[in-house]
Design a protein around this motif. Structure first.
Motif, PDB file in Angstrom:
ATOM      1  N   GLU A   1       0.830  -1.202   0.000  1.00  0.00           N
ATOM      2  CA  GLU A   1       0.000   0.000   0.000  1.00  0.00           C
ATOM      3  C   GLU A   1       0.870   1.260   0.000  1.00  0.00           C
ATOM      4  N   PHE A   2       1.950   1.240   0.771  1.00  0.00           N
ATOM      5  CA  PHE A   2       2.835   2.406   0.832  1.00  0.00           C
ATOM      6  C   PHE A   2       3.476   2.675  -0.519  1.00  0.00           C
ATOM      7  N   VAL A   3       4.044   1.644  -1.160  1.00  0.00           N
ATOM      8  CA  VAL A   3       4.694   1.829  -2.457  1.00  0.00           C
ATOM      9  C   VAL A   3       3.694   2.350  -3.484  1.00  0.00           C
ATOM     10  N   ASP A   4       2.479   1.789  -3.477  1.00  0.00           N
ATOM     11  CA  ASP A   4       1.450   2.256  -4.411  1.00  0.00           C
ATOM     12  C   ASP A   4       1.087   3.716  -4.144  1.00  0.00           C
ATOM     13  N   SER A   5       1.026   4.088  -2.881  1.00  0.00           N
ATOM     14  CA  SER A   5       0.577   5.446  -2.534  1.00  0.00           C
ATOM     15  C   SER A   5       1.553   6.508  -2.978  1.00  0.00           C
ATOM     16  N   ILE A   6       2.853   6.173  -3.080  1.00  0.00           N
ATOM     17  CA  ILE A   6       3.855   7.166  -3.481  1.00  0.00           C
ATOM     18  C   ILE A   6       4.235   7.027  -4.954  1.00  0.00           C
ATOM     19  N   GLY A   7       3.615   6.059  -5.637  1.00  0.00           N
ATOM     20  CA  GLY A   7       3.974   5.842  -7.038  1.00  0.00           C
ATOM     21  C   GLY A   7       5.405   5.381  -7.194  1.00  0.00           C
ATOM     22  N   GLY A   8       5.870   4.597  -6.227  1.00  0.00           N
ATOM     23  CA  GLY A   8       7.269   4.184  -6.211  1.00  0.00           C
ATOM     24  C   GLY A   8       7.507   2.836  -6.843  1.00  0.00           C
ATOM     25  N   VAL A   9       8.770   2.409  -6.796  1.00  0.00           N
ATOM     26  CA  VAL A   9       9.199   1.094  -7.271  1.00  0.00           C
ATOM     27  C   VAL A   9       9.685   0.315  -6.064  1.00  0.00           C
ATOM     28  N   ALA A  10       9.143  -0.851  -5.846  1.00  0.00           N
ATOM     29  CA  ALA A  10       9.515  -1.657  -4.680  1.00  0.00           C
ATOM     30  C   ALA A  10      11.000  -1.994  -4.715  1.00  0.00           C
ATOM     31  N   SER A  11      11.666  -1.838  -3.575  1.00  0.00           N
ATOM     32  CA  SER A  11      13.091  -2.154  -3.503  1.00  0.00           C
ATOM     33  C   SER A  11      13.341  -3.652  -3.405  1.00  0.00           C
ATOM     34  N   SER A  12      12.327  -4.411  -3.046  1.00  0.00           N
ATOM     35  CA  SER A  12      12.412  -5.864  -2.948  1.00  0.00           C
ATOM     36  C   SER A  12      10.990  -6.394  -2.869  1.00  0.00           C
ATOM     37  N   ASP A  13      10.840  -7.713  -2.910  1.00  0.00           N
ATOM     38  CA  ASP A  13       9.491  -8.243  -2.743  1.00  0.00           C
ATOM     39  C   ASP A  13       9.057  -8.040  -1.295  1.00  0.00           C
ATOM     40  N   ALA A  14       7.752  -8.001  -1.098  1.00  0.00           N
ATOM     41  CA  ALA A  14       7.203  -7.631   0.208  1.00  0.00           C
ATOM     42  C   ALA A  14       7.633  -8.585   1.312  1.00  0.00           C
ATOM     43  N   SER A  15       7.730  -9.873   0.996  1.00  0.00           N
ATOM     44  CA  SER A  15       8.108 -10.844   2.029  1.00  0.00           C
ATOM     45  C   SER A  15       9.544 -10.618   2.489  1.00  0.00           C
ATOM     46  N   SER A  16      10.464 -10.385   1.539  1.00  0.00           N
ATOM     47  CA  SER A  16      11.853 -10.120   1.919  1.00  0.00           C
ATOM     48  C   SER A  16      11.969  -8.815   2.687  1.00  0.00           C
ATOM     49  N   TRP A  17      11.212  -7.808   2.247  1.00  0.00           N
ATOM     50  CA  TRP A  17      11.223  -6.514   2.929  1.00  0.00           C
ATOM     51  C   TRP A  17      10.797  -6.682   4.380  1.00  0.00           C
ATOM     52  N   ALA A  18       9.700  -7.391   4.601  1.00  0.00           N
ATOM     53  CA  ALA A  18       9.199  -7.581   5.962  1.00  0.00           C
ATOM     54  C   ALA A  18      10.162  -8.431   6.789  1.00  0.00           C
ATOM     55  N   ASP A  19      10.668  -9.517   6.211  1.00  0.00           N
ATOM     56  CA  ASP A  19      11.549 -10.418   6.963  1.00  0.00           C
ATOM     57  C   ASP A  19      12.815  -9.703   7.431  1.00  0.00           C
ATOM     58  N   THR A  20      13.408  -8.901   6.549  1.00  0.00           N
ATOM     59  CA  THR A  20      14.638  -8.187   6.904  1.00  0.00           C
ATOM     60  C   THR A  20      14.393  -7.223   8.062  1.00  0.00           C
ATOM     61  N   ARG A  21      13.296  -6.513   8.022  1.00  0.00           N
ATOM     62  CA  ARG A  21      13.018  -5.510   9.051  1.00  0.00           C
ATOM     63  C   ARG A  21      12.581  -6.141  10.362  1.00  0.00           C
ATOM     64  N   ILE A  22      11.869  -7.248  10.297  1.00  0.00           N
ATOM     65  CA  ILE A  22      11.517  -7.958  11.525  1.00  0.00           C
ATOM     66  C   ILE A  22      12.772  -8.517  12.184  1.00  0.00           C
ATOM     67  N   ALA A  23      13.668  -9.099  11.373  1.00  0.00           N
ATOM     68  CA  ALA A  23      14.881  -9.721  11.909  1.00  0.00           C
ATOM     69  C   ALA A  23      15.762  -8.715  12.636  1.00  0.00           C
ATOM     70  N   HIS A  24      15.750  -7.460  12.182  1.00  0.00           N
ATOM     71  CA  HIS A  24      16.632  -6.457  12.772  1.00  0.00           C
ATOM     72  C   HIS A  24      15.879  -5.403  13.596  1.00  0.00           C
ATOM     73  N   GLY A  25      14.599  -5.634  13.844  1.00  0.00           N
ATOM     74  CA  GLY A  25      13.828  -4.724  14.690  1.00  0.00           C
ATOM     75  C   GLY A  25      13.718  -3.327  14.136  1.00  0.00           C
ATOM     76  N   ARG A  26      13.563  -3.208  12.803  1.00  0.00           N
ATOM     77  CA  ARG A  26      13.620  -1.894  12.167  1.00  0.00           C
ATOM     78  C   ARG A  26      12.249  -1.313  11.816  1.00  0.00           C
ATOM     79  N   ILE A  27      11.173  -1.966  12.258  1.00  0.00           N
ATOM     80  CA  ILE A  27       9.835  -1.391  12.098  1.00  0.00           C
ATOM     81  C   ILE A  27       9.183  -1.326  13.466  1.00  0.00           C
ATOM     82  N   ARG A  28       8.632  -0.170  13.790  1.00  0.00           N
ATOM     83  CA  ARG A  28       7.867  -0.024  15.014  1.00  0.00           C
ATOM     84  C   ARG A  28       6.423   0.278  14.642  1.00  0.00           C
ATOM     85  N   LEU A  29       5.516  -0.299  15.400  1.00  0.00           N
ATOM     86  CA  LEU A  29       4.086  -0.143  15.174  1.00  0.00           C
ATOM     87  C   LEU A  29       3.486   0.671  16.307  1.00  0.00           C
ATOM     88  N   TRP A  30       2.540   1.544  15.959  1.00  0.00           N
ATOM     89  CA  TRP A  30       1.706   2.140  16.993  1.00  0.00           C
ATOM     90  C   TRP A  30       0.431   1.323  17.055  1.00  0.00           C
TER      91      TRP A  30
END
Length: 292
Positions: free
Chosen positions: A167-196
């Motif tokens: 949804e974020f990539v679509d909203s900015i008209g961007g190009v995904a830097s990786s597939d969504a699963s790899s993007w999520a896995d990398t950030r979960i593994a290194h604690g790089r996403i925080r949720l409210w």
């Protein structure tokens, strides 16, 4: 003054040997090349796609004065250049038959290069977005703070992060830097996403952070689903991730905001972010009706 000599390579280690100190000399202005080349170093060049990245540096008087990179299919990224240097680079790349989709740089550099590219390649530059780079001063929580709390995204949040990434990539008209699963896995593994999350534990906004390089961390992305906006969730998530970046020892905490969105720019300034400089993203159109 002569614009100097550009050196281009696909060798990341060779590029960092030559241009690494230059990039780290101005970590705020060079935040994008610093974070992307660090990602390339850690994940490997192949993680960015089948086509090798293009890396380069401008040398004059025995010193590195500028740098560039491109990870296809994304735009060319430049550090600040003079008008003469931008023209010389455009001529050099045109002579090598490069077909660039666009450019991303500080406003003056991006505009100078886009105009030079139009002259040398007969491509029509189309302004895609204007952004403002901010650096954190004194962090201030928004008032009133929405009910809930921040937390690190974990494995149970994986599907949610993948959905929000799309949804974020679509909203900015961007190009995904990786597939969504790899993007999520990398950030979960290194604690790089925080949720409210709301008091009942429902995630309502996310704010990410890049790895720390040369003492700087950049907040990205910040995303709240459309139906949950204007409730203070993005501000709360941004403060939470900014506080975590400071706690991790970052000397500089940065973020970019789309200048077409006065709401987000106002929010970031209210919580303590201060303008550094403006950036511009251009797309290039070749030979179609728009180029006539």
């Amino acid at each position: 003054m002569r614009p100097g000599q550009w050196h281009l390579t696909e060798d990341l280690d060779g590029f960092l040997d030559q241009a690494g100190d230059f990039l780290q000399s101005r970590p705020v202005l060079h935040t994008i090349p610093l974070t992307v080349t660090e990602s390339l170093r850690k994940r490997g060049v192949a993680a960015y796609g089948a086509e090798a990245p293009i890396l380069g540096w401008l040398e004059r008087g025995g010193e590195v004065r500028a740098a560039l990179f491109r990870t296809p299919p994304r735009r060319l990224v430049l550090t600040p250049l003079t008008t003469e240097e931008a023209d010389a680079l455009a001529a050099h790349l045109a002579g090598l038959d490069y077909l660039l989709p666009g450019v991303n740089a500080d406003h003056d550099t991006a505009t100078a290069f886009a105009e030079a590219w139009q002259r040398h390649v007969d491509a029509t530059p189309l302004l895609h977005e204007r952004q403002r780079l901010y650096r954190l001063g004194a962090l201030t929580s928004p008032e009133p703070l929405p009910d809930g709390q921040g937390r690190v995204a974990g494995e149970p949040d994986r599907e949610q992060l993948m959905c929000w990434y799309h949804e974020f990539v679509d909203s900015i008209g961007g190009v995904a830097s990786s597939d969504a699963s790899s993007w999520a896995d990398t950030r979960i593994a290194h604690g790089r996403i925080r949720l409210w999350q709301t008091p009942d534990g429902t995630p309502v906004s996310m704010a990410g952070a890049t790895p720390m390089v040369a003492g700087q961390i950049r907040v990205a992305p910040v995303y709240t689903p459309a139906h949950l906006r204007r409730r203070g969730y993005a501000g709360a998530a941004t403060v939470d991730v900014s506080r975590a970046a400071l706690a991790a020892g970052a000397a500089e905490v940065l973020l970019f905001a789309d200048l077409a969105n006065p709401t987000s720019n106002g929010l970031y300034q209210r919580i303590g972010y201060r303008p550094v400089t403006d950036f511009a993203l251009y797309d290039f159109s070749y030979g179609g009706p728009e180029a006539g």
